[in-house]
Design a protein around this motif. Structure first.
Motif, PDB file in Angstrom:
ATOM      1  N   ASN A 105      71.034  72.328 -91.038  1.00 54.40           N
ATOM      2  CA  ASN A 105      71.985  71.900 -90.028  1.00 54.40           C
ATOM      3  C   ASN A 105      72.487  70.515 -90.403  1.00 54.40           C
ATOM      4  OD1 ASN A 105      73.395  71.658 -87.495  1.00 54.40           O
ATOM      5  ND2 ASN A 105      71.892  73.079 -86.621  1.00 54.40           N
ATOM      6  N   VAL A 106      73.444  69.988 -89.650  1.00 55.03           N
ATOM      7  CA  VAL A 106      74.007  68.680 -90.005  1.00 55.03           C
ATOM      8  C   VAL A 106      73.031  67.538 -89.783  1.00 55.03           C
ATOM      9  CG1 VAL A 106      76.400  69.370 -89.670  1.00 55.03           C
ATOM     10  CG2 VAL A 106      75.106  68.425 -87.738  1.00 55.03           C
ATOM     11  N   ASP A 107      72.080  67.700 -88.864  1.00 56.32           N
ATOM     12  CA  ASP A 107      71.158  66.599 -88.599  1.00 56.32           C
ATOM     13  C   ASP A 107      69.683  66.973 -88.738  1.00 56.32           C
ATOM     14  OD1 ASP A 107      71.204  68.217 -86.399  1.00 56.32           O
ATOM     15  OD2 ASP A 107      71.343  66.591 -84.936  1.00 56.32           O
ATOM     16  N   TYR A 108      69.395  68.144 -89.295  1.00 57.55           N
ATOM     17  CA  TYR A 108      67.999  68.504 -89.564  1.00 57.55           C
ATOM     18  C   TYR A 108      67.905  69.684 -90.516  1.00 57.55           C
ATOM     19  CZ  TYR A 108      68.521  72.408 -86.279  1.00 57.55           C
ATOM     20  OH  TYR A 108      68.933  73.553 -85.651  1.00 57.55           O
ATOM     21  N   ARG A 127      64.161  65.772 -89.559  1.00 58.48           N
ATOM     22  CA  ARG A 127      65.415  65.203 -89.066  1.00 58.48           C
ATOM     23  C   ARG A 127      66.029  64.324 -90.155  1.00 58.48           C
ATOM     24  NH1 ARG A 127      66.709  67.697 -84.664  1.00 58.48           N
ATOM     25  NH2 ARG A 127      64.963  68.157 -83.323  1.00 58.48           N
ATOM     26  N   ALA A 128      67.296  64.515 -90.398  1.00 58.73           N
ATOM     27  CA  ALA A 128      68.030  63.712 -91.372  1.00 58.73           C
ATOM     28  C   ALA A 128      69.511  64.014 -91.224  1.00 58.73           C
ATOM     29  CB  ALA A 128      67.571  64.030 -92.788  1.00 58.73           C
ATOM     30  N   ASP A 129      70.335  63.028 -91.548  1.00 59.19           N
ATOM     31  CA  ASP A 129      71.786  63.253 -91.550  1.00 59.19           C
ATOM     32  C   ASP A 129      72.130  63.921 -92.877  1.00 59.19           C
ATOM     33  OD1 ASP A 129      74.491  63.280 -91.263  1.00 59.19           O
ATOM     34  OD2 ASP A 129      74.743  61.092 -91.351  1.00 59.19           O
ATOM     35  N   LEU A 130      72.415  65.215 -92.829  1.00 55.64           N
ATOM     36  CA  LEU A 130      72.661  65.977 -94.044  1.00 55.64           C
ATOM     37  C   LEU A 130      74.149  66.157 -94.364  1.00 55.64           C
ATOM     38  CD1 LEU A 130      69.909  68.691 -93.543  1.00 55.64           C
ATOM     39  CD2 LEU A 130      69.816  66.672 -95.004  1.00 55.64           C
ATOM     40  N   ARG A 131      75.032  65.545 -93.562  1.00 56.63           N
ATOM     41  CA  ARG A 131      76.465  65.706 -93.793  1.00 56.63           C
ATOM     42  C   ARG A 131      76.902  65.225 -95.181  1.00 56.63           C
ATOM     43  NH1 ARG A 131      77.649  64.178 -87.664  1.00 56.63           N
ATOM     44  NH2 ARG A 131      75.886  62.873 -88.142  1.00 56.63           N
TER      45      ARG A 131
END
Length: 140
Positions: A105-108, A127-131
């Motif tokens: 996902n975009v944040d996890y 949890r991480a900002d994956l964008r």
């Protein structure tokens, strides 16, 4: 699922329409495994034979292969209700193969490992900002 079975049966036949021995074995493995998975209580080998129309010898051989593959396990026998040895039921193995599910996902990033019984063996959420992260790096 009926369509999948029909497709497998069509794909496993020769041009003359005969089913190959290996394909028949695979079909028997699938029929027995599906019967065990769908049962509301652990079925015995004899019950599977009666319910599927396969011979007891075929069911026994198939079950032995499923046990060796750690897909099926024998349950404790039910209490005796009459003469003779009580039949051992069969259940899906909880310690055999498992499936891995990933959600990026975009944040996890979430991962889940589930065994054949539906039990979650492991669940992890990071949890991480994956964008801005390339897909290969996100999975690493």
């Amino acid at each position: 699922m009926a369509v999948v079975w029909q497709c497998q049966a069509v794909n496993s036949t020769s041009s003359a329409g005969a089913v190959r021995q290996g394909s028949l074995r695979e079909l028997n493995l699938a029929v027995v495994l599906r019967r065990i998975a769908a049962a509301d209580r652990p079925p015995s080998r004899a019950e599977i034979a009666a319910g599927t129309g396969l011979t007891r010898a075929t069911v026994s051989a198939v079950v032995d292969d499923l046990i060796a593959g750690r897909l099926v396990a024998e349950a404790e026998p039910a209490p005796r209700t009459g003469a003779g040895r009580p039949a051992r039921g069969l259940v899906l193995a909880g310690d055999g193969p498992a499936g891995l599910g990933l959600e990026v996902n975009v944040d996890y990033l979430a991962a889940c490992v589930v065994d054949l019984t539906g039990t979650v063996r492991h669940h992890l959420v990071r949890r991480a900002d994956l964008r801005p992260v390339p897909p290969a790096d996100a999975l690493d």
